[in-house]
Structure formats: structure tokens, C-alpha cells
Design a protein around this motif. Structure first.
Motif, PDB file in Angstrom:
ATOM      1  N   GLU A  29      -4.591   4.849   8.631  1.00 37.29           N
ATOM      2  CA  GLU A  29      -5.690   4.154   7.953  1.00 37.29           C
ATOM      3  C   GLU A  29      -5.191   2.903   7.237  1.00 37.29           C
ATOM      4  O   GLU A  29      -5.824   1.846   7.293  1.00 37.29           O
ATOM      5  CB  GLU A  29      -6.379   5.089   6.965  1.00 37.29           C
ATOM      6  N   MET A  30      -4.044   3.024   6.561  1.00 37.29           N
ATOM      7  CA  MET A  30      -3.485   1.868   5.859  1.00 37.29           C
ATOM      8  C   MET A  30      -3.069   0.784   6.848  1.00 37.29           C
ATOM      9  O   MET A  30      -3.244  -0.404   6.576  1.00 37.29           O
ATOM     10  CB  MET A  30      -2.290   2.281   4.993  1.00 37.29           C
ATOM     11  N   ALA A  31      -2.529   1.192   7.997  1.00 33.16           N
ATOM     12  CA  ALA A  31      -2.126   0.224   9.023  1.00 33.16           C
ATOM     13  C   ALA A  31      -3.346  -0.533   9.539  1.00 33.16           C
ATOM     14  O   ALA A  31      -3.295  -1.755   9.704  1.00 33.16           O
ATOM     15  CB  ALA A  31      -1.407   0.929  10.172  1.00 33.16           C
ATOM     16  N   SER A  68       0.821  -1.208   0.000  1.00 33.57           N
ATOM     17  CA  SER A  68       0.000   0.000   0.000  1.00 33.57           C
ATOM     18  C   SER A  68       0.855   1.258   0.000  1.00 33.57           C
ATOM     19  O   SER A  68       0.619   2.187  -0.779  1.00 33.57           O
ATOM     20  CB  SER A  68      -0.930   0.016   1.212  1.00 33.57           C
ATOM     21  N   LEU A  69       1.856   1.296   0.880  1.00 31.09           N
ATOM     22  CA  LEU A  69       2.735   2.470   0.964  1.00 31.09           C
ATOM     23  C   LEU A  69       3.501   2.707  -0.332  1.00 31.09           C
ATOM     24  O   LEU A  69       3.525   3.825  -0.854  1.00 31.09           O
ATOM     25  CB  LEU A  69       3.742   2.290   2.104  1.00 31.09           C
ATOM     26  N   ILE A  70       4.129   1.672  -0.823  1.00 31.97           N
ATOM     27  CA  ILE A  70       4.982   1.824  -2.009  1.00 31.97           C
ATOM     28  C   ILE A  70       4.148   2.150  -3.245  1.00 31.97           C
ATOM     29  O   ILE A  70       4.559   2.951  -4.082  1.00 31.97           O
ATOM     30  CB  ILE A  70       5.879   0.589  -2.195  1.00 31.97           C
ATOM     31  N   THR A  71       2.962   1.585  -3.343  1.00 31.72           N
ATOM     32  CA  THR A  71       2.071   1.912  -4.459  1.00 31.72           C
ATOM     33  C   THR A  71       1.718   3.398  -4.435  1.00 31.72           C
ATOM     34  O   THR A  71       1.755   4.073  -5.465  1.00 31.72           O
ATOM     35  CB  THR A  71       0.790   1.053  -4.419  1.00 31.72           C
ATOM     36  N   ARG A  72       1.403   3.920  -3.256  1.00 26.54           N
ATOM     37  CA  ARG A  72       1.098   5.352  -3.141  1.00 26.54           C
ATOM     38  C   ARG A  72       2.304   6.202  -3.494  1.00 26.54           C
ATOM     39  O   ARG A  72       2.180   7.219  -4.170  1.00 26.54           O
ATOM     40  CB  ARG A  72       0.613   5.697  -1.739  1.00 26.54           C
ATOM     41  N   LEU A  73       3.489   5.793  -3.017  1.00 28.08           N
ATOM     42  CA  LEU A  73       4.699   6.548  -3.336  1.00 28.08           C
ATOM     43  C   LEU A  73       4.965   6.566  -4.836  1.00 28.08           C
ATOM     44  O   LEU A  73       5.326   7.608  -5.403  1.00 28.08           O
ATOM     45  CB  LEU A  73       5.904   5.957  -2.600  1.00 28.08           C
ATOM     46  N   ASP A 124       0.091  -3.500  13.767  1.00 27.60           N
ATOM     47  CA  ASP A 124       0.156  -2.699  14.979  1.00 27.60           C
ATOM     48  C   ASP A 124       0.632  -1.299  14.596  1.00 27.60           C
ATOM     49  O   ASP A 124       1.663  -1.141  13.939  1.00 27.60           O
ATOM     50  CB  ASP A 124       1.142  -3.358  15.947  1.00 27.60           C
ATOM     51  N   GLU A 125      -0.111  -0.279  15.017  1.00 26.06           N
ATOM     52  CA  GLU A 125       0.232   1.092  14.647  1.00 26.06           C
ATOM     53  C   GLU A 125       1.569   1.542  15.221  1.00 26.06           C
ATOM     54  O   GLU A 125       2.135   2.519  14.740  1.00 26.06           O
ATOM     55  CB  GLU A 125      -0.883   2.054  15.054  1.00 26.06           C
ATOM     56  N   THR A 126       2.097   0.829  16.196  1.00 27.40           N
ATOM     57  CA  THR A 126       3.413   1.188  16.728  1.00 27.40           C
ATOM     58  C   THR A 126       4.513   0.930  15.701  1.00 27.40           C
ATOM     59  O   THR A 126       5.626   1.439  15.846  1.00 27.40           O
ATOM     60  CB  THR A 126       3.734   0.429  18.032  1.00 27.40           C
ATOM     61  N   ARG A 127       4.225   0.168  14.675  1.00 29.81           N
ATOM     62  CA  ARG A 127       5.212  -0.110  13.620  1.00 29.81           C
ATOM     63  C   ARG A 127       5.289   1.007  12.581  1.00 29.81           C
ATOM     64  O   ARG A 127       6.237   1.063  11.799  1.00 29.81           O
ATOM     65  CB  ARG A 127       4.882  -1.423  12.905  1.00 29.81           C
ATOM     66  N   ILE A 128       4.312   1.896  12.536  1.00 31.90           N
ATOM     67  CA  ILE A 128       4.232   2.904  11.471  1.00 31.90           C
ATOM     68  C   ILE A 128       5.509   3.726  11.361  1.00 31.90           C
ATOM     69  O   ILE A 128       6.086   3.846  10.274  1.00 31.90           O
ATOM     70  CB  ILE A 128       3.004   3.814  11.660  1.00 31.90           C
ATOM     71  N   GLU A 130       1.488  10.028  -4.603  1.00 35.31           N
ATOM     72  CA  GLU A 130       0.431  10.439  -3.693  1.00 35.31           C
ATOM     73  C   GLU A 130       1.037  10.823  -2.349  1.00 35.31           C
ATOM     74  O   GLU A 130       2.004  10.209  -1.901  1.00 35.31           O
ATOM     75  CB  GLU A 130      -0.570   9.295  -3.478  1.00 35.31           C
ATOM     76  N   GLU A 131       0.453  11.831  -1.719  1.00 39.07           N
ATOM     77  CA  GLU A 131       0.904  12.242  -0.400  1.00 39.07           C
ATOM     78  C   GLU A 131       0.500  11.177   0.613  1.00 39.07           C
ATOM     79  O   GLU A 131      -0.582  10.599   0.522  1.00 39.07           O
ATOM     80  CB  GLU A 131       0.272  13.573  -0.022  1.00 39.07           C
ATOM     81  N   ILE A 132       1.371  10.942   1.562  1.00 40.54           N
ATOM     82  CA  ILE A 132       1.077   9.949   2.596  1.00 40.54           C
ATOM     83  C   ILE A 132       1.160  10.653   3.949  1.00 40.54           C
ATOM     84  O   ILE A 132       2.233  10.762   4.538  1.00 40.54           O
ATOM     85  CB  ILE A 132       2.046   8.757   2.533  1.00 40.54           C
TER      86      ILE A 132
END
Length: 78
Positions: free
Chosen positions: A56-58, A38-43, A64-68, A47-49
Motif C-alpha cells: 500500500e505504501m509503495a 513512510s517506512l521509517i516513520t512507521r518503524l 515499482d513494487e519490485t523494489r519492496i 507500528e507493524e509493517i
């Protein structure tokens, strides 16, 4: 979640796991690979992340959101 996550995102997740403070468990592996996809596709789509988008993607991926922040740092050095 996507039915088919390309193998390259599992490779990235595995590399991240080697460098992370808490290694990715086998149970988390699909979710982390999906999050990277998801992240790399947006990059790649320029697209702004925002922090909100990352959260939301997490949630969608089921990580776990602690990994973001750690994943963001990993991608910045990758």
C-alpha cells in the motif's frame, strides 16, 4: 504525497540507489524518498509493517513494487 520530504530521506534513497540492482532514476527519486519516509516513520512509531502495508505504501508513493523486498533488505542491513 507529502509536500516536503526531509533531506535525510533523500540521502537514504541515494544510498539505497548505490546498492540496488537497478539504480533509482531521477524521476523515481521523490517517490523512493517518500517511501523511505513512510517506512521509517512507521518503524519509529513501533507500528507493524506487513507485506500488505508495504504494498500500500509503495502504491501511495508511486514506486515499482519490485523494489519492496530490496528496500526491506537494505533497511535490515542499514
Amino acid at each position: 504525497m507529502s509536500n516536503e520530504i526531509p533531506l535525510k530521506f533523500y540521502d537514504i534513497a541515494d544510498e539505497y540507489s548505490k546498492e540496488s540492482a537497478k539504480p533509482v532514476s531521477e524521476a523515481e527519486r521523490d517517490a523512493v524518498a517518500y517511501y523511505f519516509q513512510s517506512l521509517i516513520t512507521r518503524l519509529m512509531n513501533n507500528e507493524e509493517i506487513s507485506e500488505e502495508a508495504q504494498s500500500e505504501m509503495a502504491k501511495e508513493a508511486g514506486i515499482d513494487e519490485t523494489r519492496i523486498d530490496e528496500i526491506a533488505e537494505f533497511l535490515n542491513t542499514w
